[in-house]
Write a protein that holds these residues in place. Structure first.
Motif, mmCIF file in Angstrom:
data_model
loop_
_atom_site.group_PDB
_atom_site.id
_atom_site.type_symbol
_atom_site.label_atom_id
_atom_site.label_comp_id
_atom_site.label_asym_id
_atom_site.label_seq_id
_atom_site.Cartn_x
_atom_site.Cartn_y
_atom_site.Cartn_z
ATOM 1 N N SER A 248 -7.775 -16.945 6.313
ATOM 2 C CA SER A 248 -7.158 -15.584 7.131
ATOM 3 C C SER A 248 -7.627 -15.463 8.382
ATOM 4 N N GLY A 249 -9.096 -15.683 8.792
ATOM 5 C CA GLY A 249 -9.465 -16.112 10.213
ATOM 6 C C GLY A 249 -8.681 -16.982 10.925
ATOM 7 N N ASN A 268 0.421 -13.675 7.313
ATOM 8 C CA ASN A 268 -0.144 -14.396 6.315
ATOM 9 C C ASN A 268 -0.882 -13.990 5.232
ATOM 10 N N PHE A 269 -1.828 -12.993 5.641
ATOM 11 C CA PHE A 269 -2.542 -12.184 4.617
ATOM 12 C C PHE A 269 -2.584 -10.633 4.555
ATOM 13 N N ASN A 270 -2.452 -9.859 3.735
ATOM 14 C CA ASN A 270 -2.079 -8.378 3.847
ATOM 15 C C ASN A 270 -3.404 -7.832 2.842
ATOM 16 N N PHE A 271 -4.424 -7.971 2.981
ATOM 17 C CA PHE A 271 -5.634 -7.448 2.556
ATOM 18 C C PHE A 271 -5.701 -7.936 0.830
ATOM 19 N N SER A 288 3.243 -16.776 3.667
ATOM 20 C CA SER A 288 4.148 -17.800 4.201
ATOM 21 C C SER A 288 4.612 -18.819 3.328
ATOM 22 N N LEU A 289 3.285 -19.221 2.407
ATOM 23 C CA LEU A 289 3.500 -20.350 1.339
ATOM 24 C C LEU A 289 4.271 -19.972 0.314
ATOM 25 N N SER A 290 3.877 -18.504 -0.321
ATOM 26 C CA SER A 290 4.208 -18.074 -1.444
ATOM 27 C C SER A 290 5.662 -17.853 -1.234
ATOM 28 N N THR A 291 6.079 -17.116 -0.278
ATOM 29 C CA THR A 291 7.799 -16.929 0.143
ATOM 30 C C THR A 291 8.390 -18.250 0.188
ATOM 31 N N TRP A 292 7.676 -18.853 0.711
ATOM 32 C CA TRP A 292 8.383 -20.557 1.065
ATOM 33 C C TRP A 292 8.882 -20.920 -0.468
#
Length: 482
Positions: A248-249, A268-271, A288-292
Motif C-alpha cells: 500500500s506504501g 488500490n487499498f482502502n484500509f 485494482s487486481l480484484s476488480t480486474w
C-alpha cells in the motif's frame, strides 16, 4: 529504480521540472517525455526487458486499430485472442515455465517414468504481471466496444509504460487512464501538494513500518524450526504489517507521483485490516487486481448468476487464479484456495455484500460486534499470509505446526525486544492514523482536511523525522517479484 532510493530522489525532480517547464505545456511533448522517462525508469533494472514492453505496446496498439476496422465476429475474436496469447504467453514463459516443467517431471516420476529436462535460468522481468494485465484491459475493452481504439501511438505508449505504476500497480484500466493522456494538463498547486503528501505517507509506510517489520519477519520465517509457537505468531504478524505497509506504501507513492504530473490513479487499498469479513477484505485489498479479475474473468464465467455449483466453481477459479498470478509456487495457489474457502460461506448465505459501508460510521470506536468481526477476519488473514510468505508447502505446514504446539504459551524468543517494542508502538500509531482517516479515500487527506495548519505541519515533520530516525534496513518492494 526504487521509490525509496537516492536514484529516484534525483530522477523525479528532473522529470518534474522538464515536464512542467521545458515542454511549454505541449501535450504531445509531455507524453513523449513521460514515455522516455518511463523507459529510463524501467531500464534502470535491466534495459534488455524494454523490448518486451515495446513489443507488447506495438501488438496491442495494432490490434486495437484492427478491431476498429473489423466487424466480423470470428475475426474480431481472433484478434482478441492474439492479444491474449501474446501477453499471457510472455507472462507464462518468464514466470511459469520452470514451475510447469518441474511439476510435469514430478507427475511422471510418480508413474515410474523418468523425464530428462532441464530448467532454464530465466530472469523474471520486473512488473510483467502488472503491465500485461494493463494492456490486456485495453484490448478486451476495445473488443467489447467499451472503449474506442486510440490512433495516438505516443499517448498509448505512455499509458502502457507510465512509470509511477509500471512495476507494481495500481493496474489501471484503459478506460480510466488512457483518456487522461489525451487531455491538456496544467500545473495545479493543490494537486501537487496532495501528491507530495501522499508520497510522504507512502514512504512512511514502506521505510518505517514495512522495512522494520521485514527484519523480524525474515529472521523468524528463515529460522522457523528453531522458534517457539509464540515467536512464530509474532513473525506472522510482522509479515502481515510488512506486506500491507510495503504494497500500500508503493501504491500511495505511485498515486502521489502521478498527481505531480496531473494524473489520477485509482485507489488500490482502502484500509483492508478494518474489514469485518473476508468479502469486505477483498473489496479493500489490491482493489485494482480484484476488480480486474471480477470484470475480465469472474463475470464472463457467469459470476454468481447461476446455480450453487456455478457460484462455488467461479469463486474457486477467481481466487486460485489470483493466487497463481502472484507467483509460480504451490504456496500461492493454497493461499488463494484458502481465501476461497473463507469467502464461500458468505457467498452461499448471500452475506457477501453485508458490509458495504465503512466500519463505525459516525462513531469514534467500533461496537463489540464490529470489533469481534474485525479481529476474526484479521486472524484468518494472518493465517493465510503464512502460506504467502513461506518458501514452500512443507515450510508453511511446519510453520503452522510450530504455532499450534505446546510452545505457543511460552515467552517469545526475540533477540532485540527493545526494537520490536518500538516497531509495535509505531505500528499502533500508524493504525490509529488509518482509523481516523478510514472514512476518507486516503488517511492522510482526512488529516489534512480535519486539523489546523500548525498541527498538520507538525505531523508532516514528525513523519519525516520518523523516516530518518526509525528507517529499517532497505528492502526491495515485495510485489516487484510478481
Amino acid at each position: 529504480m526504487l521509490f525509496n532510493s537516492i536514484d529516484f530522489a534525483i530522477f523525479l525532480p528532473i522529470v518534474f521540472i522538464l515536464y512542467w517547464f521545458a515542454t511549454n505545456n505541449n501535450l504531445k511533448t509531455q507524453n513523449i517525455l513521460i514515455t522516455i522517462a518511463s523507459y529510463v525508469f524501467y531500464g534502470w533494472w535491466d534495459w534488455r526487458f524494454l523490448s518486451l514492453i515495446i513489443f507488447s505496446t506495438l501488438v496491442d496498439y495494432s490490434i486495437g486499430i484492427s478491431l476498429s476496422k473489423q466487424e466480423h465476429p470470428t475475426k474480431r475474436k481472433l484478434l482478441l485472442w492474439t492479444s491474449i496469447f501474446v501477453n499471457l504467453g510472455f507472462l507464462g514463459f518468464f514466470k511459469y515455465y520452470n514451475f510447469f516443467l518441474d511439476n510435469f517431471i514430478t507427475a511422471f516420476s510418480f508413474l515410474g517414468q523418468t523425464i530428462q529436462a532441464s530448467s532454464l535460468n530465466i530472469i523474471l522481468p520486473v512488473g510483467i504481471s502488472f503491465y500485461t494485465f494493463q494492456t490486456l484491459s485495453y484490448s478486451i475493452d476495445v473488443y467489447r466496444k467499451k472503449l474506442k481504439p486510440t490512433k495516438n501511438f505516443i499517448a498509448f505508449s505512455a499509458f502502457v509504460c507510465f512509470f509511477p505504476q509500471l512495476v507494481a500497480g495500481p493496474i489501471e484500466r484503459a478506460t480510466h487512464l488512457l483518456p487522461q493522456f489525451y487531455n491538456k494538463r496544467k500545473f495545479e498547486y493543490n494537486k501537487a501538494i496532495d501528491g507530495l503528501r501522499q508520497i510522504l505517507w507512502g514512504l512512511f509506510k514502506k521505510i518505517v513500518i514495512a522495512d522494520n517489520c521485514a527484519q523480524f519477519a525474515n529472521h523468524i520465517f528463515n529460522n522457523s524450526t528453531e522458534m517457539n509457537g509464540s515467536t512464530l505468531v509474532i513473525g506472522a504478524l510482522c509479515f502481515t504489517f510488512q506486506i500491507y505497509g510495503d504494497f500500500s506504501g508503493y501504491s500511495d507513492i505511485a498515486i502521489g507521483t502521478s498527481r505531480l504530473f496531473g494524473f489520477d490513479l485509482m485507489q488500490n487499498f482502502n484500509f483492508p485490516y478494518f474489514s469485518r469479513d473476508i468479502a469486505e477484505f477483498w473489496r479493500r485489498w489490491h482493489i485494482s487486481l480484484s476488480t480486474w479479475f471480477r470484470d475480465y474473468l469472474y463475470i464472463p464465467l457467469g459470476g454468481s448468476r447461476g446455480g450453487t455449483w456455478m457460484k462455488v466453481r467461479n469463486t474457486f477459479i477467481i481466487f486460485i487464479v489470483s493466487g497463481f498470478w502472484h507467483g509460480a509456487n504451490w504456496t500461492f495457489i493454497i493461499w488463494g484456495a484458502l481465501n476461497a474457502f473463507y469467502f464461500l460461506p458468505l457467498l452461499l448465505t448471500n452475506n457477501n455484500r453485508n458490509n458495504i459501508n465503512t466500519v463505525a460510521q459516525g462513531r469514534y470506536l467500533p461496537n463489540f460486534k464490529e470489533l469481534f468481526s474485525i479481529l476474526i477476519t484479521f486472524g484468518l488473514t494472518v493465517f493465510a499470509w503464512i502460506f504467502f510468505r513461506a518458501t514452500n508447502l512443507s515450510h508453511a505446514i511446519s510453520y503452522i505446526s510450530g504455532i499450534f504446539s505446546s510452545t505457543l504459551i511460552k515467552i517469545p524468543d526475540i533477540e532485540n525486544i527493545g526494537k520490536l517494542s518500538i516497531i509495535c508502538f509505531l505500528t499502533m500509531c500508524f493504525l490509529s492514523i488509518e482509523w481516523m482517516g478510514r472514512l476518507n479515500k486516503y488517511a492522510i487527506e482526512k488529516l489534512h482536511l480535519k486539523f489546523p495548519k500548525p498541527l498538520r505541519w507538525g505531523f508532516y515533520y514528525l513523519l519525516i523525522i520518523s523516516i530518518v530516525y526509525f528507517q529499517g534496513e532497505e528492502q526491495q518492494f515485495i510485489y516487484f517479484q510478481f
